[in-house]
Design an enzyme around this catalytic site. Structure first.
Site, PDB file in Angstrom:
ATOM      1  N   HIS A 110       2.130  -6.878  -2.425  1.00 38.69           N
ATOM      2  CA  HIS A 110       3.447  -6.970  -3.058  1.00 38.69           C
ATOM      3  C   HIS A 110       3.366  -7.897  -4.250  1.00 38.69           C
ATOM      4  O   HIS A 110       2.647  -8.908  -4.215  1.00 38.69           O
ATOM      5  CB  HIS A 110       4.486  -7.495  -2.051  1.00 38.69           C
ATOM      6  CG  HIS A 110       5.909  -7.286  -2.483  1.00 38.69           C
ATOM      7  ND1 HIS A 110       6.547  -8.140  -3.347  1.00 38.69           N
ATOM      8  CD2 HIS A 110       6.798  -6.306  -2.175  1.00 38.69           C
ATOM      9  CE1 HIS A 110       7.787  -7.707  -3.550  1.00 38.69           C
ATOM     10  NE2 HIS A 110       7.966  -6.607  -2.863  1.00 38.69           N
TER      11      HIS A 110
ATOM     12  N   ASP B 263       7.724  -1.096   2.013  1.00 36.52           N
ATOM     13  CA  ASP B 263       7.794   0.272   1.500  1.00 36.52           C
ATOM     14  C   ASP B 263       6.906   1.211   2.314  1.00 36.52           C
ATOM     15  O   ASP B 263       7.252   2.383   2.508  1.00 36.52           O
ATOM     16  CB  ASP B 263       7.373   0.305   0.027  1.00 36.52           C
ATOM     17  CG  ASP B 263       8.298  -0.514  -0.855  1.00 36.52           C
ATOM     18  OD1 ASP B 263       9.515  -0.306  -0.763  1.00 36.52           O
ATOM     19  OD2 ASP B 263       7.804  -1.359  -1.615  1.00 36.52           O
TER      20      ASP B 263
END
Length: 430
Positions: A307, A365
């Site tokens: 991330h 995600d």
């Protein structure tokens, strides 16, 4: 009382003292708001990655610690012990509600979930194969044409009404966009359903038979909403604030946020992740793609791992993984090659020292895409669902900006690299 701290900037033979502000959490902030007026220079910060554009008391992220706080409450506690509408209340009003206040808030949201009947005509103006995000940008922007009594941003009550309307109606609009894209009739919301169940019902029910989602699916949907509710000053939130700084009405501002979220570098990460899983195709090809991900000369990257903000782990991913496991157990993955690939890729990556050393952990995600795929959503609905989730964050940030007495219209500056002044040449002389 401690002396105010300053940073000294030296330009040539001139020095300038810049105030240093200390936040309640996070790094100190050097205030350069008067720099151009005093020194005649700008700072250059592409992407604003080192610039604080506002004061906010809503959300705090510490990427090194893997920490995400909403009004001081850790996201994992909220996701496990709370639910989406309670988190909405927290973001909007600053504190967790009492039972009576929460009941009143849930009642207000639930009884605003229907949209004006004439708004149905908007959907029929789109092509059948229009992406649901394109539809949502248009329809949400058009809300200002139907709800004139909540567009005066200087009226606190109108701001409140607009906030409730947007939180309540975005799931309905997203579900209508989905139904329109697959050629099915719209399903009206019901006041006897909770927020997540209502959304699932509007997406998957048909007039021919009743639909009642399994509580595990409703809980997973609620967690997806909760875990995406707000995420500090990201691209779409900054877009909402920038649009709002001009005095635009709240519906226009949220439509701008939806448009920004549509970008694949922002809201499309879980869709990109699932498309990668579909590209891999079968479990036996996973080692090939892991090898490609390790090859610096190969442009392939594992989507859904690591991330930009979180450097050690994504605090939302742990809770989302629990929901993913529950949903996959409920739905079964034996006949779904994409979900089989996802589970095996997760296992191999978590046990590979290369990914551990580089902190390439599965993020929110990765797991949200798996859940939505298992529920039966097409990838085209992943970003609209993200938009529904993030609406409360956008609204809370917008309301905070409106109430800030120091606020001013956004006006970034530039490092100009074009030609200097030159005279116009008549066309016959060029």
């Amino acid at each position: 009382m401690a002396e105010p701290r300053t940073a000294t900037l030296t330009i040539g033979n001139m020095t300038y003292d810049l105030p240093i502000h200390a936040p309640t959490a996070g790094p100190d902030v050097i205030d350069i708001s008067k720099l151009y007026a005093t020194a005649g220079v700008f700072t250059h910060d592409p992407g604003f990655t080192s610039t604080s554009a506002c004061e906010s008391a809503l959300t705090f992220i510490d990427g090194d610690k893997g920490e995400l706080l909403h009004r001081g409450y850790p996201i994992d506690q909220l996701a496990k012990k709370s639910h989406y509408l309670e988190v909405c209340y927290l973001l909007l009003y600053g504190e967790l509600p009492s039972a009576a206040l929460l009941e009143d808030f849930e009642h207000r949201v639930t009884h605003h979930t229907m949209v004006h009947e004439q708004m149905h005509n908007f959907f029929r103006g789109f092509r059948r194969d229009a992406h649901p995000m394109a539809t949502m940008v248009g329809v949400v922007g058009a809300m200002s044409a139907f709800y004139h009594d909540s567009t005066d941003i200087n009226d606190p009550w109108q701001r409140e009404v607009a906030s409730i309307r947007l939180i309540a109606k975005l799931p309905t609009i997203a579900a209508m966009a989905y139904k329109y894209s697959i050629g099915q009739p719209f399903v009206y919301p019901r006041n006897d359903c909770d927020y997540a169940t209502n959304f699932l019902r509007m997406c998957f029910a048909v007039p021919a038979e009743e639909y009642q989602p399994d509580p595990i699916l409703s809980r997973a949907m609620d967690r997806i909403f909760t875990l995406h509710a707000d995420h500090e000053q990201n691209a779409s939130t900054s877009t909402v604030r920038l649009a709002g700084s001009s005095g635009a009405n709240p519906f226009a501002c949220i439509a701008a946020g939806i448009a920004c979220l549509w970008g694949p570098a922002h809201g499309g990460a879980n869709q990109a992740c699932l498309e990668m899983l579909q590209e891999i195709g079968t479990v036996d090809r996973i080692p090939e793609y892991i090898a490609r991900a390790k090859d610096k000369n190969d442009p392939f990257r594992l989507m859904g791992f690591g991330h930009r903000v979180y450097k050690n782990f994504d605090p939302r991913a742990t809770v989302m993984k629990e929901s993913a496991d529950e949903v996959l157990d409920l739905m079964g993955i034996h006949n779904n090659p994409v979900l089989q690939v996802a589970k095996e890729l997760e296992r191999q990556a978590l046990n590979d020292p290369y990914f551990a050393d580089k902190k390439l952990f599965p993020n929110v995600d990765f797991y949200s895409g798996i859940i939505l795929e298992a529920m039966g959503f097409p990838t085209s609905m992943f970003t609209p669902i993200f938009a529904v989730s993030r609406t409360v964050g956008w609204i809370a940030q917008w309301k905070e900006m409106i109430a800030d007495p120091t606020g001013k219209i956004g006006r970034p500056r530039q490092l100009y690299t074009g030609p200097t002044q030159r005279d116009y040449v008549d066309i016959e002389n060029r």
